[in-house]
Design a protein around this motif. Structure first.
Motif, PDB file in Angstrom:
ATOM      1  N   LEU A  84     -12.497 -59.706  42.602  1.00 47.54           N
ATOM      2  CA  LEU A  84     -12.675 -58.309  42.211  1.00 47.54           C
ATOM      3  C   LEU A  84     -14.154 -57.978  42.013  1.00 47.54           C
ATOM      4  CD1 LEU A  84      -9.808 -57.924  39.572  1.00 47.54           C
ATOM      5  CD2 LEU A  84      -9.900 -56.835  41.829  1.00 47.54           C
ATOM      6  N   ALA A  85     -14.926 -58.954  41.542  1.00 44.36           N
ATOM      7  CA  ALA A  85     -16.339 -58.721  41.231  1.00 44.36           C
ATOM      8  C   ALA A  85     -17.220 -58.648  42.469  1.00 44.36           C
ATOM      9  CB  ALA A  85     -16.851 -59.820  40.301  1.00 44.36           C
ATOM     10  N   GLN A 119      -8.623 -56.440  36.206  1.00 44.25           N
ATOM     11  CA  GLN A 119      -8.466 -55.333  37.166  1.00 44.25           C
ATOM     12  C   GLN A 119      -8.964 -54.027  36.574  1.00 44.25           C
ATOM     13  OE1 GLN A 119      -4.642 -57.109  39.579  1.00 44.25           O
ATOM     14  NE2 GLN A 119      -4.351 -55.225  38.496  1.00 44.25           N
ATOM     15  N   ASP A 120      -8.729 -53.811  35.282  1.00 46.16           N
ATOM     16  CA  ASP A 120      -9.207 -52.592  34.635  1.00 46.16           C
ATOM     17  C   ASP A 120     -10.734 -52.561  34.550  1.00 46.16           C
ATOM     18  OD1 ASP A 120      -6.555 -51.861  34.311  1.00 46.16           O
ATOM     19  OD2 ASP A 120      -6.484 -52.393  32.175  1.00 46.16           O
ATOM     20  N   VAL A 165     -14.547 -50.928  44.312  1.00 41.07           N
ATOM     21  CA  VAL A 165     -15.769 -50.146  44.477  1.00 41.07           C
ATOM     22  C   VAL A 165     -15.576 -49.240  45.673  1.00 41.07           C
ATOM     23  CG1 VAL A 165     -18.230 -50.248  45.011  1.00 41.07           C
ATOM     24  CG2 VAL A 165     -17.218 -51.921  43.468  1.00 41.07           C
ATOM     25  N   THR A 166     -15.823 -47.982  45.460  1.00 44.89           N
ATOM     26  CA  THR A 166     -15.740 -47.019  46.553  1.00 44.89           C
ATOM     27  C   THR A 166     -17.111 -46.394  46.735  1.00 44.89           C
ATOM     28  OG1 THR A 166     -15.046 -45.294  45.019  1.00 44.89           O
ATOM     29  CG2 THR A 166     -13.312 -46.502  46.171  1.00 44.89           C
ATOM     30  N   ARG A 218     -21.194 -57.121  41.746  1.00 43.53           N
ATOM     31  CA  ARG A 218     -20.995 -57.302  40.316  1.00 43.53           C
ATOM     32  C   ARG A 218     -20.994 -58.797  40.008  1.00 43.53           C
ATOM     33  NH1 ARG A 218     -16.005 -53.122  40.095  1.00 43.53           N
ATOM     34  NH2 ARG A 218     -15.416 -54.435  41.853  1.00 43.53           N
ATOM     35  N   ALA A 219     -21.464 -59.167  38.839  1.00 44.59           N
ATOM     36  CA  ALA A 219     -21.527 -60.572  38.442  1.00 44.59           C
ATOM     37  C   ALA A 219     -20.251 -60.947  37.690  1.00 44.59           C
ATOM     38  CB  ALA A 219     -22.745 -60.808  37.566  1.00 44.59           C
ATOM     39  N   TYR A 220     -19.920 -62.233  37.759  1.00 43.76           N
ATOM     40  CA  TYR A 220     -18.707 -62.744  37.124  1.00 43.76           C
ATOM     41  C   TYR A 220     -18.969 -64.183  36.718  1.00 43.76           C
ATOM     42  CZ  TYR A 220     -13.699 -63.929  36.750  1.00 43.76           C
ATOM     43  OH  TYR A 220     -12.457 -64.324  36.317  1.00 43.76           O
TER      44      TYR A 220
END
Length: 165
Positions: free
Chosen positions: A113-114, A54-55, A60-61, A119-121
């Motif tokens: 979250l990604a 989470q950190d 994403v805003t 974002r890649a995960y």
């Protein structure tokens, strides 16, 4: 459980920190973070990994545009394109000895979250039990397991939606 978080570009310079070598250039790894987990991930230890993810992958805003209300991104937020922005996370579970259903939930949570912000995960695992759990639950179709960190780094792509949408 121990968690070590290292930026991938630094790991290439000091491969012994994560126990891998990569031929990828440090510039290509900027914004990529490797989270190495050691020990057991279960109901008692899993929340620490969940918090780490989470950190690293905050919501994403979108930045405020002229005429918009106060819903834009704060300075330094995940919507910024500054150098501190995490664009990919690789979770290295090669030294994990046990996982339970809570651990699977934490890994899925990281994937979710990604997704926003492309974002890649990726997840690296060699534990046969984890491979079996991914196979039985169908999770491997959404979140394939990589055999090592170098493989995960070379195959990074944005997190995709699961089969159910």
């Amino acid at each position: 459980m121990d968690i070590v978080t290292v930026t991938a570009d630094r790991a290439v310079d000091a491969p012994s920190a994560l126990g891998f070598r990569s031929s990828l250039s440090p510039a290509g790894l900027q914004g990529v973070v490797v989270v190495k987990v050691c020990g057991e991930i279960d109901l008692y230890t899993g929340p620490a990994l969940r918090q780490t993810l989470q950190d690293l992958l905050p919501p994403v805003t979108t930045p405020r545009r002229a005429g918009q209300g106060v819903g834009g991104a704060a300075s330094g937020g995940a919507g910024d394109s500054g150098p501190a922005r995490v664009r990919a996370v690789v979770v290295d579970l090669t030294e994990v000895t046990f996982v339970d259903s809570y651990a699977l939930g934490v890994l899925v949570h990281g994937h979710r979250l990604a997704r926003p912000g492309d974002r890649a995960y990726a997840v690296v695992a060699t534990l046969p039990m984890l491979h079996k759990l991914f196979e039985v639950t169908g999770l491997g179709r959404v979140l394939p397991l990589h055999p090592d960190v170098a493989s995960a780094l070379s195959g990074l792509h944005p997190a995709r939606e699961d089969a159910r949408g």
